[in-house]
Design an enzyme around this catalytic site. Structure first.
Site, PDB file in Angstrom:
ATOM      1  N   SER B 190     -14.608 -50.853  -5.089  1.00 52.25           N
ATOM      2  CA  SER B 190     -13.857 -50.506  -3.886  1.00 52.25           C
ATOM      3  C   SER B 190     -12.362 -50.751  -4.000  1.00 52.25           C
ATOM      4  CB  SER B 190     -14.410 -51.276  -2.692  1.00 52.25           C
ATOM      5  OG  SER B 190     -14.330 -52.666  -2.918  1.00 52.25           O
ATOM      6  N   HIS B 218     -19.547 -46.895  -1.931  1.00 53.14           N
ATOM      7  CA  HIS B 218     -18.345 -46.074  -2.070  1.00 53.14           C
ATOM      8  C   HIS B 218     -18.614 -44.835  -2.921  1.00 53.14           C
ATOM      9  CE1 HIS B 218     -15.315 -48.573  -0.027  1.00 53.14           C
ATOM     10  NE2 HIS B 218     -16.038 -49.599  -0.446  1.00 53.14           N
ATOM     11  N   LYS B 249     -19.769 -45.335   5.736  1.00 56.69           N
ATOM     12  CA  LYS B 249     -18.628 -44.745   5.007  1.00 56.69           C
ATOM     13  C   LYS B 249     -18.836 -43.224   4.918  1.00 56.69           C
ATOM     14  CE  LYS B 249     -17.292 -48.942   2.553  1.00 56.69           C
ATOM     15  NZ  LYS B 249     -18.167 -49.935   3.187  1.00 56.69           N
TER      16      LYS B 249
END
Lengths: 77, 415
Positions: B190, B218, B249
């Site tokens: 990240s 991610h 996300k």
């Protein structure tokens, strides 16, 4: 013993050009994180054919090359 | 009352210490929905300012996608607001199991279990599947939630240097006497935006009979040709034993997470993982929203393709402007400034130019590696990115960092 342990710490944990002495603070100085102590303990046990009890493998006892040597010598007896 | 003035003073001193050390975090209030353009109140009480957001994890622009919002509304109407129970008492609806099956298919695994967040998934999974006879070997840059999960597990723990496969192999040899060895990594890291070498890691795990864990928070939805994640990108779909990921996300941006992988390990989480056992699961409208997100992403790769193109445009623009970025091809693009104060100053000036991007510095990243972490979205249009590049050029010129080497920046501003 000092040089062997110092070289192992440099190879294992130092990722930049940080200078290391026998008295450099390893854990409190942020060079070795407490998670990574396990491989150091296993290295010492294999190298010197000793067994270090978990309650003796403290951040304080591992905080410099000289302190580690003191600990190892205790179990070499 | 036990909260005496002495106790209050002690806590006040701790907070003052954080402020003095430059570590005090302040929230910025957003008055609009999450999107490429947002309205922000900062500092508190200031007039609203319309800015381009380049620091959200809204990789696919799904946070406010009209079809997702509509699906969440419908889920709210059909399944209610909350469950008032943990899953195994009376907190499991048909849509929870539907979502688990859809995630399993999307990630190419055997089974999936939902958690209130990926933080909870990572906190619960290790202690559920490992014992004191086992060892966890993790990359030194894994996410904080994994570190917390490791702390909660009785298995031995060791680390390997970031993405260093020789070092990982040494550790697998060192711990070969353990009952189980679990190698732990992020798929995309990240802070640096680099990608784990999962193909090599699978090879090593097969060679040393180790299990492999990957946090895909991610990467899920956009890494790999069809957005399935780093395991697709590296050609090892079906070979990862445990995947954790988030719905906070790329996969919608609301909340929730999961453990997905070998069916026995997932079942063990259902029996033993404490965040699953002792917390309500994802609320019905969010479940309905994530189901819609997966339907959209399974039907077309348009959004991850647009993100890929936006990312290439952004990386090229920053390099051409003379800024130093971390190499890679993911939408996490750190602009390296090395000095903590410089990172904070550049962030503030970008905000004045209408660009919302945050500076990161020690202890979030290593000492001397301060940066602005930019994150690109499929919700961005090229004109957003052009405006953001113009702001970076203007602010970069002010601080005389364009075209300068790392050493030149450090010589001028220090580490």
């Amino acid at each position: 013993m000092q040089e062997i342990i110092k070289n192992y710490v440099i190879k294992e944990y130092v990722e930049d050009d940080t200078e290391l002495t026998y008295d450099s603070p390893l854990i409190s100085g942020g060079i070795v994180d407490s998670f990574s102590m396990v491989s150091l303990k296993r290295f010492l046990e294999n190298k010197y054919n000793i067994s270090i009890p978990d309650d003796k493998a403290t951040p304080e006892a591992f905080d410099s090359v000289n302190k580690i040597c003191t600990l190892v010598r205790e179990y070499l007896k | 009352m036990a909260y005496s003035n002495t106790t209050r003073g002690m806590y006040s001193d701790i907070l003052t210490g954080l402020k003095d050390a430059g570590l005090f975090k302040q929230e910025r209030f957003i008055h609009s929905a999450q999107a490429a353009e947002i309205e922000v109140e900062f500092p508190a009480g200031a007039p609203l300012k319309k800015v381009i957001n380049i620091c959200a994890n809204n990789y696919l622009g799904m946070s406010s996608h009209p079809e997702v919002v509509k699906a969440a509304h419908e889920g709210l109407d059909s399944h209610g607001y909350g469950m008032s129970s943990v899953r195994f008492i009376c907190g499991t609806q048909d849509i929870h199991r539907t979502l688990e099956q859809m995630v399993t298919k999307f990630l190419g695994t055997e089974d999936t279990i939902l958690f209130p967040s990926c933080m909870d998934a990572n906190a619960g999974v290790f202690e559920a599947v490992l014992t004191k006879d086992d060892v966890m070997i993790s990359d030194r840059l894994v996410h904080a939630s994994i570190i917390d999960g490791i702390r909660l597990c009785s298995a031995m723990h060791d680390t390997f240097k970031h993405s260093d496969m020789e070092h990982l192999e040494e550790k697998l040899q060192l711990h070969n006497d353990k009952r189980l060895k679990l190698v732990i990594t992020d798929g995309v890291f990240s802070m640096d935006g680099d990608t784990a070498k999962l193909d090599k890691m699978v090879e090593l795990c097969e060679k040393y009979d180790a299990l492999l864990f990957v946090d895909e928070s991610h990467s899920s939805g956009f890494i790999g040709k069809t957005g399935r994640g780093t395991h697709e990108h590296c050609g090892v779909m079906g070979k990862i034993d445990i995947i954790t990921t988030t719905f906070g996300k790329g996969l919608g941006g609301a909340s929730g997470g999961c453990v997905s992988g070998r069916k026995e390990l997932v079942e063990l989480c259902r029996q033993k993982a404490r965040p699953y056992l002792f917390s309500n699961t994802i609320a019905p409208p969010v479940v309905a929203g994530v189901i819609k997100v997966l339907e959209i992403l399974s039907a077309s790769t348009d959004r991850r393709d647009k993100l890929e193109n936006n990312t290439a445009f952004w990386r090229k623009g920053l390099i051409e402007a003379g800024l130093i970025i971390k190499a890679g091809d993911t939408p996490i693009v750190p602009v390296m400034l090395f000095n903590a104060k410089l990172a904070q100053d550049v962030s503030r000036d970008l905000y004045d130019e209408g660009i919302y991007a945050i500076g990161f510095f020690f202890p979030v990243v290593p000492q001397g590696q301060a940066r602005i972490r930019t994150q690109i979205s499929a919700g961005h249009e090229i004109h957003h990115l052009e405006k953001a590049l113009e702001a970076f050029r203007k602010v970069g010129k002010k601080y005389d960092i364009l075209g300068k080497s790392k050493q030149e920046i450090i010589d001028r501003y220090g580490m």
